[in-house]
Design a protein around this motif. Structure first.
Motif, PDB file in Angstrom:
ATOM      1  N   TYR A  93       0.818  -1.206   0.000  1.00 52.10           N
ATOM      2  CA  TYR A  93       0.000   0.000   0.000  1.00 52.10           C
ATOM      3  C   TYR A  93       0.855   1.261   0.000  1.00 52.10           C
ATOM      4  O   TYR A  93       0.425   2.306   0.478  1.00 52.10           O
ATOM      5  CB  TYR A  93      -0.932   0.003   1.217  1.00 52.10           C
ATOM      6  N   ASP A  94       2.055   1.169  -0.548  1.00 52.27           N
ATOM      7  CA  ASP A  94       2.906   2.353  -0.641  1.00 52.27           C
ATOM      8  C   ASP A  94       2.221   3.388  -1.518  1.00 52.27           C
ATOM      9  O   ASP A  94       1.682   3.071  -2.581  1.00 52.27           O
ATOM     10  CB  ASP A  94       4.267   1.988  -1.238  1.00 52.27           C
ATOM     11  N   ARG A  95       2.255   4.625  -1.083  1.00 50.20           N
ATOM     12  CA  ARG A  95       1.643   5.773  -1.776  1.00 50.20           C
ATOM     13  C   ARG A  95       0.122   5.646  -1.891  1.00 50.20           C
ATOM     14  O   ARG A  95      -0.489   6.206  -2.796  1.00 50.20           O
ATOM     15  CB  ARG A  95       2.265   5.985  -3.149  1.00 50.20           C
ATOM     16  N   CYS A  96      -0.450   4.856  -0.979  1.00 53.17           N
ATOM     17  CA  CYS A  96      -1.909   4.720  -0.930  1.00 53.17           C
ATOM     18  C   CYS A  96      -2.416   5.230   0.415  1.00 53.17           C
ATOM     19  O   CYS A  96      -1.683   5.241   1.402  1.00 53.17           O
ATOM     20  CB  CYS A  96      -2.323   3.262  -1.099  1.00 53.17           C
ATOM     21  N   ILE A  97      -3.658   5.597   0.456  1.00 53.89           N
ATOM     22  CA  ILE A  97      -4.279   6.101   1.683  1.00 53.89           C
ATOM     23  C   ILE A  97      -5.104   4.973   2.290  1.00 53.89           C
ATOM     24  O   ILE A  97      -5.991   4.419   1.626  1.00 53.89           O
ATOM     25  CB  ILE A  97      -5.197   7.300   1.371  1.00 53.89           C
TER      26      ILE A  97
END
Length: 182
Positions: free
Chosen positions: A25-29
């Protein structure tokens, strides 16, 4: 909530990593939702929270975390530690195989002795018997010193004997009978 999840998918949807078996979930909210009924039933520490993209409710810290990724990373760290331990053991075994042994008694050199005979470091501290351990070297040095002392004693005795012979020859040549010999 399902409609909001569907409309915001590009913000929270992770990428699947098949080699690790987890979503990244890198760069995810991490979008988490709940209802007042769920909070009332389970409380704020209970499984009242639904993270978009998952099919069940979880406690808040589990919902915003990534347990599969954490487990995968822990397995990788453990594998790296095991690899490092095996590499260190292999290097230690190779070092022990290279460790020299005493030519006198056959005992393996200590680290201090091995370092003392390492000529590549400092030629000025060269050891007298690099092929011997410290005990055998001490005995060899003592035996060498004793042999040198014995040789000096023998040479001194030989010198004294020669002087005595020369003195005896001089006395013989200078005696009262020497006049009649010629």
């Amino acid at each position: 909530m399902a409609r909001v999840a569907d409309l915001t998918r590009h913000h929270w949807q992770g990428r699947w990593h098949p080699e690790g078996g987890y979503h990244s979930y890198d760069r995810c909210i991490p979008i988490v939702a709940t209802t007042l009924e769920e909070l009332g039933e389970h409380g704020p520490a209970g499984p009242a929270f639904w993270r978009f993209g998952r099919d069940h409710r979880q406690p808040l810290l589990d919902a915003i975390g990534n347990a599969r990724r954490d487990a995968y990373l822990a397995r990788r760290r453990q594998a790296a530690r095991e690899d490092q331990r095996r590499r260190e053991e292999r290097e230690a075994a190779q070092r022990e195989a290279r460790r020299p042994a005493c030519a006198g008694c056959g005992q393996k050199f200590t680290d201090a002795r091995w370092e003392a005979i390492d000529y590549t470091r400092d030629w000025s501290t060269r050891q007298s018997h690099p092929h011997l351990c410290e005990g055998c070297q001490d005995r060899a040095v003592a035996a060498q010193a004793q042999a040198e002392a014995d040789e000096r004693e023998r040479q001194e005795q030989e010198r004294l004997r020669q002087e005595a012979e020369e003195q005896a020859a001089a006395q013989k040549a200078g005696g009262w009978l020497s006049r009649f010999r010629t």
